[in-house]
Write a protein that holds these residues in place. Sequence first.
Motif, PDB file in Angstrom:
ATOM      1  N   VAL A   7     -33.998 -16.050   0.282  1.00  0.00           N
ATOM      2  CA  VAL A   7     -33.113 -15.202  -0.509  1.00  0.00           C
ATOM      3  C   VAL A   7     -33.334 -13.726  -0.155  1.00  0.00           C
ATOM      4  CG1 VAL A   7     -32.669 -14.384  -2.868  1.00  0.00           C
ATOM      5  CG2 VAL A   7     -32.763 -16.833  -2.406  1.00  0.00           C
ATOM      6  N   ASP A   8     -34.608 -13.326  -0.063  1.00  0.00           N
ATOM      7  CA  ASP A   8     -34.900 -11.932   0.307  1.00  0.00           C
ATOM      8  C   ASP A   8     -34.288 -11.571   1.656  1.00  0.00           C
ATOM      9  OD1 ASP A   8     -36.275 -11.107  -1.904  1.00  0.00           O
ATOM     10  OD2 ASP A   8     -38.206 -11.882  -1.183  1.00  0.00           O
ATOM     11  N   GLU A   9     -34.478 -12.507   2.590  1.00  0.00           N
ATOM     12  CA  GLU A   9     -33.983 -12.314   3.954  1.00  0.00           C
ATOM     13  C   GLU A   9     -32.465 -12.086   3.953  1.00  0.00           C
ATOM     14  OE1 GLU A   9     -35.884 -15.502   6.299  1.00  0.00           O
ATOM     15  OE2 GLU A   9     -33.828 -15.904   7.003  1.00  0.00           O
ATOM     16  N   LEU A  10     -31.757 -12.915   3.185  1.00  0.00           N
ATOM     17  CA  LEU A  10     -30.296 -12.818   3.169  1.00  0.00           C
ATOM     18  C   LEU A  10     -29.814 -11.577   2.424  1.00  0.00           C
ATOM     19  CD1 LEU A  10     -29.387 -16.557   2.582  1.00  0.00           C
ATOM     20  CD2 LEU A  10     -28.835 -15.222   4.604  1.00  0.00           C
ATOM     21  N   LEU A  11     -30.504 -11.239   1.330  1.00  0.00           N
ATOM     22  CA  LEU A  11     -30.127 -10.033   0.585  1.00  0.00           C
ATOM     23  C   LEU A  11     -30.231  -8.814   1.494  1.00  0.00           C
ATOM     24  CD1 LEU A  11     -31.885 -10.797  -2.814  1.00  0.00           C
ATOM     25  CD2 LEU A  11     -29.432 -10.480  -2.500  1.00  0.00           C
ATOM     26  N   THR A  12     -31.257  -8.822   2.334  1.00  0.00           N
ATOM     27  CA  THR A  12     -31.426  -7.728   3.280  1.00  0.00           C
ATOM     28  C   THR A  12     -30.345  -7.768   4.356  1.00  0.00           C
ATOM     29  OG1 THR A  12     -33.782  -7.922   2.898  1.00  0.00           O
ATOM     30  CG2 THR A  12     -33.111  -6.566   4.765  1.00  0.00           C
ATOM     31  N   LEU A  13     -30.078  -8.979   4.854  1.00  0.00           N
ATOM     32  CA  LEU A  13     -29.061  -9.116   5.908  1.00  0.00           C
ATOM     33  C   LEU A  13     -27.714  -8.541   5.469  1.00  0.00           C
ATOM     34  CD1 LEU A  13     -28.035 -10.531   8.661  1.00  0.00           C
ATOM     35  CD2 LEU A  13     -27.231 -12.335   7.136  1.00  0.00           C
ATOM     36  N   VAL A  14     -27.290  -8.844   4.245  1.00  0.00           N
ATOM     37  CA  VAL A  14     -25.973  -8.367   3.825  1.00  0.00           C
ATOM     38  C   VAL A  14     -26.054  -7.000   3.128  1.00  0.00           C
ATOM     39  CG1 VAL A  14     -25.000 -10.690   3.646  1.00  0.00           C
ATOM     40  CG2 VAL A  14     -25.975  -9.621   1.617  1.00  0.00           C
ATOM     41  N   GLY A  15     -27.250  -6.418   3.130  1.00  0.00           N
ATOM     42  CA  GLY A  15     -27.389  -5.039   2.675  1.00  0.00           C
ATOM     43  C   GLY A  15     -27.251  -4.831   1.176  1.00  0.00           C
ATOM     44  N   ILE A  16     -27.697  -5.814   0.367  1.00  0.00           N
ATOM     45  CA  ILE A  16     -27.657  -5.580  -1.079  1.00  0.00           C
ATOM     46  C   ILE A  16     -29.051  -5.761  -1.702  1.00  0.00           C
ATOM     47  CG2 ILE A  16     -25.202  -6.073  -1.496  1.00  0.00           C
ATOM     48  CD1 ILE A  16     -25.968  -8.908  -2.253  1.00  0.00           C
ATOM     49  N   ALA A  17     -30.087  -5.668  -0.862  1.00  0.00           N
ATOM     50  CA  ALA A  17     -31.454  -5.860  -1.368  1.00  0.00           C
ATOM     51  C   ALA A  17     -31.792  -4.823  -2.442  1.00  0.00           C
ATOM     52  CB  ALA A  17     -32.453  -5.768  -0.220  1.00  0.00           C
ATOM     53  N   ASP A  18     -31.274  -3.619  -2.315  1.00  0.00           N
ATOM     54  CA  ASP A  18     -31.619  -2.566  -3.283  1.00  0.00           C
ATOM     55  C   ASP A  18     -31.001  -2.789  -4.665  1.00  0.00           C
ATOM     56  OD1 ASP A  18     -29.254  -2.236  -1.888  1.00  0.00           O
ATOM     57  OD2 ASP A  18     -29.158  -0.077  -2.269  1.00  0.00           O
ATOM     58  N   VAL A  19     -29.948  -3.601  -4.747  1.00  0.00           N
ATOM     59  CA  VAL A  19     -29.338  -3.860  -6.059  1.00  0.00           C
ATOM     60  C   VAL A  19     -29.515  -5.328  -6.471  1.00  0.00           C
ATOM     61  CG1 VAL A  19     -27.625  -2.022  -5.971  1.00  0.00           C
ATOM     62  CG2 VAL A  19     -27.078  -4.248  -4.969  1.00  0.00           C
ATOM     63  N   ALA A  20     -30.432  -6.025  -5.778  1.00  0.00           N
ATOM     64  CA  ALA A  20     -30.584  -7.469  -5.976  1.00  0.00           C
ATOM     65  C   ALA A  20     -30.916  -7.831  -7.413  1.00  0.00           C
ATOM     66  CB  ALA A  20     -31.664  -8.018  -5.045  1.00  0.00           C
ATOM     67  N   ASP A  21     -31.584  -6.936  -8.143  1.00  0.00           N
ATOM     68  CA  ASP A  21     -31.983  -7.276  -9.500  1.00  0.00           C
ATOM     69  C   ASP A  21     -31.078  -6.652 -10.557  1.00  0.00           C
ATOM     70  OD1 ASP A  21     -34.146  -8.995  -8.807  1.00  0.00           O
ATOM     71  OD2 ASP A  21     -35.164  -7.202  -8.070  1.00  0.00           O
ATOM     72  N   LYS A  22     -29.929  -6.181 -10.114  1.00  0.00           N
ATOM     73  CA  LYS A  22     -28.903  -5.734 -11.066  1.00  0.00           C
ATOM     74  C   LYS A  22     -27.887  -6.854 -11.240  1.00  0.00           C
ATOM     75  CE  LYS A  22     -29.156  -0.800 -10.836  1.00  0.00           C
ATOM     76  NZ  LYS A  22     -30.083  -0.465  -9.738  1.00  0.00           N
ATOM     77  N   ARG A  23     -27.211  -6.856 -12.378  1.00  0.00           N
ATOM     78  CA  ARG A  23     -26.221  -7.911 -12.622  1.00  0.00           C
ATOM     79  C   ARG A  23     -25.040  -7.798 -11.670  1.00  0.00           C
ATOM     80  NH1 ARG A  23     -25.619  -8.356 -19.110  1.00  0.00           N
ATOM     81  NH2 ARG A  23     -27.829  -8.012 -19.534  1.00  0.00           N
ATOM     82  N   ALA A  24     -24.632  -8.926 -11.164  1.00  0.00           N
ATOM     83  CA  ALA A  24     -23.574  -8.947 -10.160  1.00  0.00           C
ATOM     84  C   ALA A  24     -22.251  -8.424 -10.721  1.00  0.00           C
ATOM     85  CB  ALA A  24     -23.397 -10.361  -9.610  1.00  0.00           C
ATOM     86  N   GLY A  25     -22.068  -8.511 -12.037  1.00  0.00           N
ATOM     87  CA  GLY A  25     -20.860  -7.994 -12.657  1.00  0.00           C
ATOM     88  C   GLY A  25     -20.661  -6.505 -12.418  1.00  0.00           C
ATOM     89  N   HIS A  26     -21.767  -5.799 -12.156  1.00  0.00           N
ATOM     90  CA  HIS A  26     -21.662  -4.351 -11.932  1.00  0.00           C
ATOM     91  C   HIS A  26     -21.436  -4.002 -10.474  1.00  0.00           C
ATOM     92  CE1 HIS A  26     -22.766  -3.953 -16.032  1.00  0.00           C
ATOM     93  NE2 HIS A  26     -24.022  -4.282 -15.881  1.00  0.00           N
ATOM     94  N   TYR A  27     -21.436  -4.992  -9.587  1.00  0.00           N
ATOM     95  CA  TYR A  27     -21.269  -4.716  -8.157  1.00  0.00           C
ATOM     96  C   TYR A  27     -19.829  -4.293  -7.846  1.00  0.00           C
ATOM     97  CZ  TYR A  27     -25.676  -7.198  -7.054  1.00  0.00           C
ATOM     98  OH  TYR A  27     -26.968  -7.603  -6.958  1.00  0.00           O
ATOM     99  N   SER A  28     -19.675  -3.591  -6.732  1.00  0.00           N
ATOM    100  CA  SER A  28     -18.323  -3.289  -6.245  1.00  0.00           C
ATOM    101  C   SER A  28     -17.737  -4.549  -5.613  1.00  0.00           C
ATOM    102  CB  SER A  28     -18.393  -2.180  -5.199  1.00  0.00           C
ATOM    103  OG  SER A  28     -18.984  -2.679  -4.021  1.00  0.00           O
ATOM    104  N   GLY A  29     -16.426  -4.522  -5.362  1.00  0.00           N
ATOM    105  CA  GLY A  29     -15.764  -5.686  -4.763  1.00  0.00           C
ATOM    106  C   GLY A  29     -16.403  -6.101  -3.446  1.00  0.00           C
ATOM    107  N   GLY A  30     -16.732  -5.117  -2.621  1.00  0.00           N
ATOM    108  CA  GLY A  30     -17.330  -5.404  -1.317  1.00  0.00           C
ATOM    109  C   GLY A  30     -18.710  -6.034  -1.460  1.00  0.00           C
ATOM    110  N   MET A  31     -19.487  -5.533  -2.439  1.00  0.00           N
ATOM    111  CA  MET A  31     -20.831  -6.061  -2.648  1.00  0.00           C
ATOM    112  C   MET A  31     -20.777  -7.503  -3.166  1.00  0.00           C
ATOM    113  SD  MET A  31     -22.339  -2.578  -4.157  1.00  0.00           S
ATOM    114  CE  MET A  31     -23.739  -3.121  -5.071  1.00  0.00           C
TER     115      MET A  31
END
Lengths: 265, 341
Positions: free
Chosen positions: B117-141
């Motif tokens: 999971v860590d590896e993939l979060l880094t790959l798609v560039g969302i590791a820094d917001v990984a522990d925030k709720r996905a509802g707050h993400y932008s459409g692209g994220m």
Amino acid sequence: MSLASDTYFLFVRALKKVMRNPILLFFSLLQPIIFLVLFTQLFSRFVGAPGLFPPGISYLEYATPGILLQNGFSSALQSGTSIVDELNSGMLEKMLVTPVNRSAILLGRLLSDAFRVVVQSSIILVLAYILGFNAASGAGGIILILVIIAFFGLAWSGISLAIGLRTRSAETVFGIGGFLTFPLLFMSTSLVPLKAMPDWIATVSNLNPISYAVNAVRGLSLPSSALPGLGLSYPGDIISALGYIAAIAIITLGATLYLFRKVVK
Amino acid sequence: MPETISVQDLVEVYSDGTKAVDGISFEVNEGEFFGFLGPNGAGKSTTIKVLTTLLRKTAGKISVAGFDIEKHPEEIRRVIGVQSQETVVDPDLTGRENMMLEGHLHQMSGDGLKKRVDELLTLVGIADVADKRAGHYSGGMKKRLDLASALVHKPKLLFLDEPTTGLDPQSRAAIWGYLSKLNKEEGITIFLTTQYMEEADKLCERLYIIDQGKIVASGTPESLKREVGADSITMTLENSGVATQTKEKAKEVLGAIQGISKVIESDAGITVYARNASLIIADIVRAFDSNKIRLTSVNFASPTLDDVFLQHTGRRIRTEELNTKQTSFARFGARRRPVRQ
């Protein structure tokens, strides 16, 4: 094997979703709390009316089981909205392309609904205790009360889930749930004893499953001396209530399972 | 190379009688980046739903990853990753929790899952917001999270249904980057559907162009474009919407010009194909001028996949798409304005 673990993970997920929407949780508790405080004040003097209530029972003691069950079935009647949400958001499809056990999707949901009802009931019980309610049968009785309410909630969840699966509309689930709540509540012995009802309502109340569940809870919460005055018996009422709940659960959960299989195909 | 998807004569008829897929056959080889290009409603999503075991086929013979779709759907689900057209993430869970759940449902657990999971979060560039709720993400994220969660269990075969629809150009380019990497470095077979010819052109090694449930053309992007064989000149006429007479006249005039190999009329205007288009433009303008046909625009381009589509179907993929999007956008804006004030 995967049924148990998948159910567990989906149960935890559903719980997280509930806990992270505290406003929803708060408002769903608001109504029973208002009932508890308001009704027990409003009707407190009726208890003195001759022949309606057994002596030595306060209205709070009489009505708390009714309010507990009202909360149980009204929140269970909303549980179908969550399955509508899963269907329409694409979350269900996302799960279905994984090897997840199909039954676990439903079971995880039902268990979290039951758990939620237990948590809410505990909060109501604490509040009622502060106001002067006490269960005559002690801690063991309270646990049994929570179990009865949880099973009762499960049975009603089935109705709501079936409606949700069939209509795929959260508004319909809300509408039907809201429509059912009040007639079922008032045409039962939840808030008013049988003797105080007009004959036709008493007839409906005698058929109303809520009355059976309420009677079972009263059998555990009221002192045994007060039971005959309400036409109750212990533990006979608990056994017949559990039978009644099981029958409803088989029908509603059976329908839910059938409709869910059809969606999942 | 063994084929990992084999589809023979797939037909999908919905309960209301709509024939969404009308007898298509194709094969996808292991390690291939394979694409379906076509407009909305062409049958792309329906095909993906059948291949990913969500929809039962009406007729046809299908195997995915070596398993018959009817007999062994569970085996297929173990080895495929799917990203549906609508972005699906649980808004109440964090990005990490969304991915962990996906792993758990694939019977993964422990440190192996956490690491993945860590590896993939880094790959798609969302590791820094990984522990925030996905509802707050932008459409692209959200889209990137959705893609990452389709990869948790290291699928051999990845199905992507319009993975970049509705994304801004930057996010789109980023997703193209990950997809190429997954395909080239990890050898994942990718089946992608898109309505963006640029996307199909850039990513896919082999393409099927699909329209109204049927395959209209297939090949590598290069061979498909080569098939067009000529540059295109697209022109719009003054009052072209009103006067069919003018259009007819224009087509007649164009027909007389030497070197034009094909004339196609579409809602975008008139498109002609010619080998040496740059020289012929002058002839067209001169001929139109002497016939009193007034041009409002002339465009000249090397062949694109859209030209392939146009030649086979008489329609363009894009124009319809953009139009419908703009109207819905305008309506949305109009409805919201009073609320904002």
